[in-house]
Each structure stands twice: as C-alpha cells, then as structure tokens.
Design a protein around this motif. Structure first.
Motif, short mmCIF file in Angstrom:
data_model
loop_
_atom_site.label_atom_id
_atom_site.label_comp_id
_atom_site.label_asym_id
_atom_site.label_seq_id
_atom_site.Cartn_x
_atom_site.Cartn_y
_atom_site.Cartn_z
N ILE A 232 0.43 -1.50 0.02
CA ILE A 232 -0.11 0.02 0.65
C ILE A 232 0.71 1.41 0.12
O ILE A 232 1.44 1.58 1.28
N HIS A 236 -2.46 6.80 0.28
CA HIS A 236 -3.84 5.81 0.26
C HIS A 236 -4.35 7.01 1.83
O HIS A 236 -3.67 7.08 2.55
N ARG A 239 -7.79 5.28 6.53
CA ARG A 239 -8.75 4.58 5.84
C ARG A 239 -9.17 2.95 5.79
O ARG A 239 -9.96 2.07 5.79
N THR A 240 -8.19 3.35 4.76
CA THR A 240 -7.91 1.86 3.70
C THR A 240 -6.75 1.14 4.46
O THR A 240 -6.82 -0.08 4.31
N ASP A 243 -8.73 -0.49 6.86
CA ASP A 243 -9.82 -1.79 6.88
C ASP A 243 -8.75 -2.62 6.18
O ASP A 243 -9.56 -3.90 6.95
N PRO A 257 -11.20 -6.05 -0.54
CA PRO A 257 -10.37 -5.57 -1.15
C PRO A 257 -10.52 -5.73 -2.59
O PRO A 257 -10.45 -7.16 -2.62
N ASN A 294 -15.82 4.54 -1.41
CA ASN A 294 -15.84 4.50 0.25
C ASN A 294 -17.00 4.71 1.22
O ASN A 294 -16.90 4.54 1.93
N VAL A 304 -12.85 -1.68 -0.59
CA VAL A 304 -11.93 -0.86 0.01
C VAL A 304 -10.74 -0.85 -1.46
O VAL A 304 -9.98 -2.01 -1.88
N LEU A 306 -7.70 -0.03 -3.86
CA LEU A 306 -6.28 -0.03 -4.11
C LEU A 306 -5.74 0.53 -5.16
O LEU A 306 -6.23 0.44 -6.16
#
Length: 625
Positions: A232, A236, A239-240, A243, A257, A294, A304, A306
C-alpha cells in the motif's frame, strides 16, 4: 490475538503511518484496543545496553548501530534477541490488534550492503510452538508501506542521513583525484552538474533496489506465515489501511479489497498539453467516484479500493520535451490535506505541489554540490532553481543527462509493473474505471494485469472444482464503462470482424455450410438490427428453404435471431472486457453507465450500490453455493 506486521523501507514515513492506523482503529466505529511494538526500538535498546558508546548526537540511533556494527553481529546476535523481545511483548498484550512495526531489510552504508536481518516466522514458531498458541495467535497480515522514490531520496539525502548527498559528491571528487581521473574544474559548470547528478541517480537506483528488497522480504514473510499481504502506497487514505487490517484479522469480514485500475497516462498526456499544466476534469470525476465508493455499501459489504496512483513515479521528463530536466506534477492526492492520508505533508507547505517544488525537485535536479569549489570544498547549486537548470545546459550535456536518466526510468518502469501486478495478486479482484477513456483500447499495462488476473482465476477455479483449497485470493474483474467510451467509431468498427468470426461457425452448425455462407456476413453492419431484418427477409427465399414451408422459414428466422443475439452479446463481452473466452472464467463483468462523467455524487453512489458492489457479491454467493 492476531499480529499485524507493518513494514516499510527507510525513508517512507513508517512511524507516523503506524500511529495514524492505530488511532483510526481506536476511534469510532472500530473502538479497538491496540498495542504497537517497534522492532528497531528493541534492537537499539539491546545494542546500546551492551555498547552505550555507539550513540552519536548527529545520527539516528539505527544509523549508529548499522554503521558501526558488522552485519553478522547484528544478524547473528542482536537482531534475534530484539525480535524475541518484541514478539514476547506482543504476545503478553491483551489488545484486540497487536502491531509489529519494523523494517525487513537494512542498509549498512559502511559496507554498501543491503540485507535481511532475520526470519521472523522461525523465531515466532520457536518461542511460541503450535501447542502453546491459541487459535488466533498468528501473524495474520503483512502490510508493506511504500512511498515514491523521490520522497525517499529527499528524506534520506540530507546531512547526517543514510545517503548524505553533499558528502557523496565531495567523496566522488576525492576518489577521482586519488585515482588520477579527470575531475571537472570550477569553470566547468556543466561537468560539475553531471558529476553531482550521477551521484543522485546512483542513489535513486539504490533506493529502488532497497524498496524492492523490502517488498520481496515481506512477500516471503507472508507466504511462510500463511498470512495475507498487502502493498500500500502511503498516499492512500488511513481508512484504507485500517480496513485491510480489520479484514485480514477477521474483525470485519464484510470488506472487499479490490485493485482499482484507472487511466493514468492518457489524463497525464492531456495535463502536459495545457498551458497551465492543470489536470483535466477526468481526475475530478475519478476522485468523486472513489469518494462515493468509500461511502457505499450493500448489506454491510463495502469495497476497499487499492489504487496504483498512490505511488506516482513515472513522470521524469525526457530530452524530447520542451522542459528538460523536470519532474512533472504527480497525480493529485485524494485529500487536499494529509490528515486523512497515511502520508504527512510538512506543515510549512500549503499543498503537495508547493512541497514538491521546494523540497523534492530541488534536491533531485539542483542539488547542493552541483556547483563545487575544489580548493575549499565549498558547495553550491548549479542554478538558482531547478526550473532554470534546463535553460543553462547545452544540448550535448542534455543528451548525456538523458542517458543517465534512461537507466533510472527503466528501473522505475519495471517496478511500476511489479507493483501493479502485486496489487492484482494481493486482492485477486479488479475494478476497472473507464478503461477506454480517450482511446478505445486497453493500455499494455492494464492488459497484462488482466491476463495475470485471468490466470489466477483460472487456476483457482480448477482447484475449487477439484475440491482443493485455494491459497490465494481471487474474484471478479468488473469493468465500469461510460457509454460514450464504448460507442467510439473505432471500437465499433473493431467489433465487426469479431462478431463475424463468432457468427459464422454458429450459423454453419445450425443451418449448414451452404446456407450460412449465403447470409451475407461480409461487408454488412452485423451489429445492427437492420442486418437481422434483411437476413430474416432473405430466409423467406425458396432457395434457403423458407418459401416452401412457412413454419420452417419461421423456425429458421428464430434460430438465426437467437444465434445473432447470443453471439453479439458474446462479442460485446469480449470487446468490453478483453476476456477471449468468458465461458472458461465467467467472472469478467461489464457495466455501461450513461452520462457517467456528469453524474452527481449521489447518483454515482446509487449506481455503485445498484450495479458495482452486487457484481462482486455474486462471486461470494457462488462460493457459498
């Protein structure tokens, strides 16, 4: 309870990001208790307890440890002790989530070594044998945080840092003098600039190797531990990351995800072409979609996302461009401030663009040391600002500089592909937002990612059908198209031969070869109802068997219509998803949305709830069956 390993290469803002994730999970609606143990803090404590003289005021403690202790002393003695202490402290905690913050690879500047200090899984299993562990006592997820190499360089290239660039430049002058190699004189400003940029590029390539090593070590750790792994970028939202932790630890299994793919090079090309270099409206539309995504859920299920643009490095200018050298503007951040992001924007800068211009671009393209006095070893800058560098360079020097940047750009391109494929692996599911925007074809990178997804899904299905567990995530690929994107004349023209190739064998099988060949598939607009009406009329001709028996003619017309509808739908599916054989893996789905670019936030949320999330839930329902 589960252990969450959060790792990052140095210079990526790990400590601040971990703090933000911890605070996010402690707050509403999670209300989770957390415990964070920093493995490097334990290492420093262990080493300094034995060698207190290693601490120096101008260096970070880790630099002191890594510079002065040989690699084997760290790997064979002190790191294992620190790892045991960290894991024991986590194991003693009663927190809902226990974080181990660490670097999985180290750089020892004294010997130019990149190395992994040890095996966390082996140590964990040794001190906590299976019979002594509760069912949920395990390493559940490895979260690898990364930042752009330019920012890593900016953080790590100052005085007393891991790669003190000014000192590196001085050392290169000394090395060349000692080796009796020519060095640029004070009057050779462009030669001095090239020498300095050689050190910058070499360090950037070293940082890319370090980041890649960190990611590989994390991938290996997750594989050995049987844990999930997520890569990640720290641009980002917090929250991502929260989660992903909640999902991987089983605290919230309703999360989905997904790798959110979207056009990048085409909007960037448009941005470069404007006089103000402002980003076009596509970026606003996409960010609006992400925000709506979101905030949308169905039966408690939420995606979620990415995103690849949380890392944006492929933006160094090339020698053919009007401004060279320069670093083009990065893809805009999802939030105008860094409060909601894992990333921390230095407080003295109002925007990311102002920070990048003042800090990053200057360090990269106009570094201290790009002007050098060999007599007193004083350093300066080649130009008054990075924007003026290109104006003062000759074409010959620019060509040399382009060669230097070429090797760097190639490394960045390779890591970009590796990173995006990792996101495909780690999520197993794709959401492609307007993949035909501004051009009716998939980019080469997106096509490669889709092929990767298809392979994962194909082998996953084979194991599933054999009744065997599938040890990797895999799910749908959902294409969200604006209707205007797929009605492009070029794309419609491309569909004609595809539909012809699908229709001919199907009609031949149903009608026979001679009759099928008389249906005029060449040169006709096979996508239109008008062609079908024309064919229906021709089927009344006695030569085709339609005139002698009205019932037979009607049956044949119905057969042809049924085949046409089926093959047209197949052709559109193949064109809109780039999956050649949907019957093999039927998890590629497409959604057509009229006026997608003009939809309000509320209207986008409605479409996400009605169409997007249900496409991913279909996969879960099929698994349940």
């Amino acid at each position: 309870m589960s252990i969450v390993v959060i790792n990052a290469p140095s210079g990526s803002g790990l400590t601040s990001a971990v703090r933000k994730i911890e605070e996010h999970l402690q707050a509403e609606p999670h209300n989770l208790s957390t415990c964070v143990v920093d493995l490097e803090d334990k290492l420093i404590e262990t080493v300094l307890a034995r060698f207190p003289e290693l601490s120096f005021p101008n260096e970070s403690p880790m630099q002191s440890v890594l510079w002065r202790l040989p690699r084997d002393v760290i790997v064979r003695r002190f790191w294992p002790q620190a790892a045991v202490a960290a894991l024991r402290e986590l194991n003693a905690s009663k927190a809902d989530i226990r974080f181990l913050s660490c670097h999985l690879s180290y750089y020892r500047a004294a010997t130019y070594e990149l190395f992994e200090p040890g095996d966390l899984v082996s140590i964990y299993r040794k001190i906590f044998p299976r019979e002594a562990r509760a069912p949920r006592d395990r390493i559940a997820v490895v979260l690898t945080l990364i930042d752009e190499v330019y920012e890593m360089f900016s953080r790590l290239s100052g005085d007393h840092q891991v790669f003190p660039m000014t000192q590196h430049i001085r050392d290169e002058y000394t090395r060349r003098a000692d080796a009796k190699q020519p060095t640029p004189s004070e009057s050779d400003a462009e030669g001095q600039y090239l020498l300095a940029i050689e050190q910058v590029v070499a360090t950037l390539i070293r940082l890319l190797a370090w980041r890649d090593r960190e990611f590989s070590a994390a991938d290996a750790l997750a594989t050995r531990a049987g844990a999930r792994h997520y890569l990640i970028g720290i641009k980002h939202p917090v929250r991502t990351a929260g989660d992903l932790v909640a999902f991987a630890t089983g605290i919230n299994s309703s999360l989905l995800p997904v790798y959110l793919s979207h056009p990048i090079s085409r909007p960037r090309k448009q941005q470069k072409g404007t006089a103000t270099h402002a980003w076009g409206d596509f970026v606003r539309q996409f960010h609006n979609f992400v925000s709506a995504l979101n905030e949308s859920e169905v039966d408690g299920k939420r995606i979620v996302p990415l995103m690849p643009t949380a890392i944006d490095e492929y933006r160094l200018s090339n020698i053919e461009e009007d401004i060279f050298p320069c670093l083009h503007r990065r893809w805009p951040l999802l939030s105008p401030t860094s409060e909601d992001l894992l990333f921390d924007l230095p407080s003295k800068y109002p925007t990311y663009d102002s920070y990048e211009r003042a800090e990053i671009t200057e360090r990269l393209l106009n570094p201290a040391g790009s002007s050098y006095n060999p007599v007193d070893e004083s350093v300066g800058h080649f130009a008054s600002s990075a924007l003026e560098v290109g104006q003062q360079l000759s074409e010959k020097t620019k060509e040399t500089l382009g060669g230097l940047f070429g090797s760097l750009i190639q490394q960045i391109r390779l890591q970009l592909a590796t990173r995006d494929h990792a996101l495909v692996r780690h999520t197993g599911s794709l959401l492609l937002y307007r993949p035909f925007y501004d051009e009716p074809r998939l980019s080469g990178g997106v096509k490669a990612e889709l092929d990767h997804w298809l392979t994962l899904a194909r082998y996953g299905l084979q194991l599933e059908q054999a009744g065997e567990p599938v040890p990797w995530p895999y799910g749908p690929a959902v294409f969200l198209h604006a209707t205007a994107d797929i009605t492009n004349p070029i794309l419609l023209e491309r569909l004609q031969p595809m539909l012809r190739a699908n229709l001919l064998p199907a009609l031949t099988s149903a009608l026979g070869e001679n009759e099928a060949r008389q249906l005029n598939l060449e040169g006709a607009d096979l996508l239109s109802e008008a062609w079908l009406d024309h064919i229906s009329n021709s089927l009344r001709d006695p030569l085709l068997g339609g005139g002698e028996d009205p019932r037979e003619g009607r049956r044949r017309r119905e057969v042809v219509r049924e085949i046409w509808l089926k093959e047209r739908a197949l052709t559109q599916h193949q064109a809109y998803t780039a999956v050649p054989n949907p019957s093999e893996v039927n998890w590629a789905r497409f959604i057509l949305v009229d006026d997608l670019p003009e939809l309000t936030f509320a209207a986008i949320r409605q479409r996400i709830v009605k169409d997007v999330i249900p496409r991913f839930l279909e996969h879960l329902e099929e698994d349940a069956e």
